[in-house]
Design an enzyme around this catalytic site. Structure first.
Site, short mmCIF file in Angstrom:
data_model
loop_
_atom_site.label_atom_id
_atom_site.label_comp_id
_atom_site.label_asym_id
_atom_site.label_seq_id
_atom_site.Cartn_x
_atom_site.Cartn_y
_atom_site.Cartn_z
N SER A 1 0.87 -1.18 0.00
CA SER A 1 0.00 0.00 0.00
C SER A 1 0.91 1.23 0.00
CB SER A 1 -0.84 -0.01 1.28
OG SER A 1 -1.45 1.25 1.50
N TYR A 44 -2.12 -0.99 10.33
CA TYR A 44 -2.07 -1.13 8.87
C TYR A 44 -0.71 -0.66 8.35
CZ TYR A 44 -3.95 -1.05 4.08
OH TYR A 44 -4.19 -1.28 2.75
P1 NAD Z 1 -11.32 -6.45 0.02
O1 NAD Z 1 -11.90 -6.22 1.36
O2 NAD Z 1 -12.15 -6.19 -1.20
O3 NAD Z 1 -10.78 -7.96 -0.09
C1 NAD Z 1 -10.03 -8.54 0.95
C2 NAD Z 1 -9.85 -10.03 0.68
O4 NAD Z 1 -9.10 -10.58 1.78
C3 NAD Z 1 -11.17 -10.80 0.59
O5 NAD Z 1 -11.06 -11.81 -0.39
C4 NAD Z 1 -11.29 -11.42 1.98
O6 NAD Z 1 -12.06 -12.62 2.00
C5 NAD Z 1 -9.82 -11.71 2.30
N1 NAD Z 1 -9.60 -11.85 3.74
C6 NAD Z 1 -9.86 -10.94 4.71
N2 NAD Z 1 -9.61 -11.48 5.92
C7 NAD Z 1 -9.18 -12.75 5.71
C8 NAD Z 1 -8.77 -13.83 6.56
N3 NAD Z 1 -8.76 -13.74 7.90
N4 NAD Z 1 -8.40 -15.00 5.99
C9 NAD Z 1 -8.44 -15.14 4.65
N5 NAD Z 1 -8.81 -14.17 3.78
C10 NAD Z 1 -9.17 -12.99 4.32
O7 NAD Z 1 -9.98 -5.58 0.01
P2 NAD Z 1 -9.14 -4.87 -1.18
O8 NAD Z 1 -9.36 -3.42 -1.09
O9 NAD Z 1 -9.31 -5.58 -2.48
O10 NAD Z 1 -7.66 -5.11 -0.62
C11 NAD Z 1 -6.77 -6.08 -1.14
C12 NAD Z 1 -5.36 -5.72 -0.70
O11 NAD Z 1 -5.00 -4.45 -1.23
C13 NAD Z 1 -5.22 -5.60 0.82
O12 NAD Z 1 -3.99 -6.14 1.23
C14 NAD Z 1 -5.25 -4.10 1.07
O13 NAD Z 1 -4.56 -3.75 2.23
C15 NAD Z 1 -4.53 -3.63 -0.19
N6 NAD Z 1 -4.83 -2.21 -0.51
C16 NAD Z 1 -6.10 -1.77 -0.71
C17 NAD Z 1 -6.33 -0.44 -0.99
C18 NAD Z 1 -7.70 0.14 -1.22
O14 NAD Z 1 -7.86 1.37 -1.27
N7 NAD Z 1 -8.72 -0.68 -1.41
C19 NAD Z 1 -5.25 0.45 -1.05
C20 NAD Z 1 -3.96 -0.04 -0.85
C21 NAD Z 1 -3.76 -1.37 -0.56
#
Ligand code: NAD
Length: 260
Positions: free
Chosen positions: A142, A155
């Site tokens: 991130s 985070y």
């Molecule tokens: P999301 O909430 O859409 O998806 C998260 C995924 O992780 C889901 O498939 C969920 O089932 C899985 N997950 C959560 N807890 C779990 C557990 N205990 N065991 C197994 N699986 C688990 O999130 P996203 O926004 O697509 O984020 C994906 C990645 O990108 C993350 O690492 C997040 O930190 C990173 N990210 C997101 C953003 C943003 O703005 N959305 C920005 C920077 C980084």
């Protein structure tokens, strides 16, 4: 382009991970979907992938807070496919609160899912990739792996840790046909970001669209959210021959957030 390669993506039932799974499957990689879905829904999603893209696809619902469950998950993948070519450590969660009031259980869960789980999957995938003399590991960090923001102690600690882990893995495995990189997205339009948008909308008494503008505009000079499919395309690029000398890098896709 990736015909016959096996790609394992944690947290690929939603958001960025799901988009990356679509991008890799479009390029003919076999896919291991993973996330917190019940088995029937997960298996339906995997069947959809196989039908749509003509690739082999399975689903696993291992809870990444449990290292033994991660081990069983990786055992299953290795015995089913006999290889792991691409590992995308993508699963992640968020919780926002000042340090003084931050609940210990949230701290532990965030560190376990966002950081330790990537260590455990890499421990199993790296020996397989070394034997193959080819592997791509992509850790979804991130901008918060590069800079801080208030209320995001766990985070930011987890994502800075993931960037450090990426660098060490890249160094240890240089010369084995492997690359290890971290992608550092800014705001991406997914359920994880949506929860923060809704909270701001409630706090400030504004519409969800207005809250989205405020949240993204406060950090990103390019004030639109990043699309999950943009990150999916970047994951595919990192698996191409043209990216074979990019390793140990933390690569922002952040609308110039970290340029400031
Ligand atoms: P999301 O909430 O859409 O998806 C998260 C995924 O992780 C889901 O498939 C969920 O089932 C899985 N997950 C959560 N807890 C779990 C557990 N205990 N065991 C197994 N699986 C688990 O999130 P996203 O926004 O697509 O984020 C994906 C990645 O990108 C993350 O690492 C997040 O930190 C990173 N990210 C997101 C953003 C943003 O703005 N959305 C920005 C920077 C980084």
């Amino acid at each position: 382009m990736l015909k016959g390669k096996v790609a394992v993506l944690t947290g690929s039932t939603s958001g960025i991970g799901l988009a990356a799974a679509h991008s890799l499957a479009k390029n003919n990689a076999h896919i291991v979907l993973h996330g917190l879905l019940d088995d029937a829904e997960g298996e339906n999603l995997a069947a959809d992938f196989s039908r749509t893209y003509g690739v082999d696809c399975i689903f696993d619902g291992a809870d990444l807070r449990d290292p033994q469950a991660i081990d069983r998950f990786m055992d299953r993948v290795i015995s089913r496919f006999g290889c792991i070519d691409i590992l995308v450590n993508n699963a992640g969660i968020q919780y926002t609160e000042q340090i003084g009031a931050f609940p210990n259980d949230k701290w532990n869960d965030i560190l376990a899912i966002n950081l330790s789980a990537a260590f455990h999957t890499m421990q199993r995938a790296i020996p397989v990739m070394r034997d193959q003399n080819w592997g791509r590991i992509i850790n979804m960090a991130s901008v918060h792996g590069l800079v801080g923001s208030i209320n995001k102690s766990a985070y930011c600690a987890s994502k800075h840790g993931l960037v450090g882990l990426t660098k060490v893995a890249a160094l240890e495995n240089a010369g084995f046909g492997m690359t290890v990189n971290a992608i550092c997205p800014g705001w991406v339009d997914t359920p994880l970001a949506g929860a923060q948008v809704e909270r701001l909308a409630q706090q400030n008494g504004v519409s969800v669209n207005e809250a989205k503008k405020q949240l993204v505009g406060a950090k990103q000079p390019i004030s639109e959210m990043v699309k999950p499919s943009d990150i999916g395309d970047f994951v595919v690029f990192l698996c191409t021959a043209g990216a074979s000398r990019i390793s140990g890098s933390a690569l922002p896709i952040d609308g110039a957030w970290t340029a400031q």
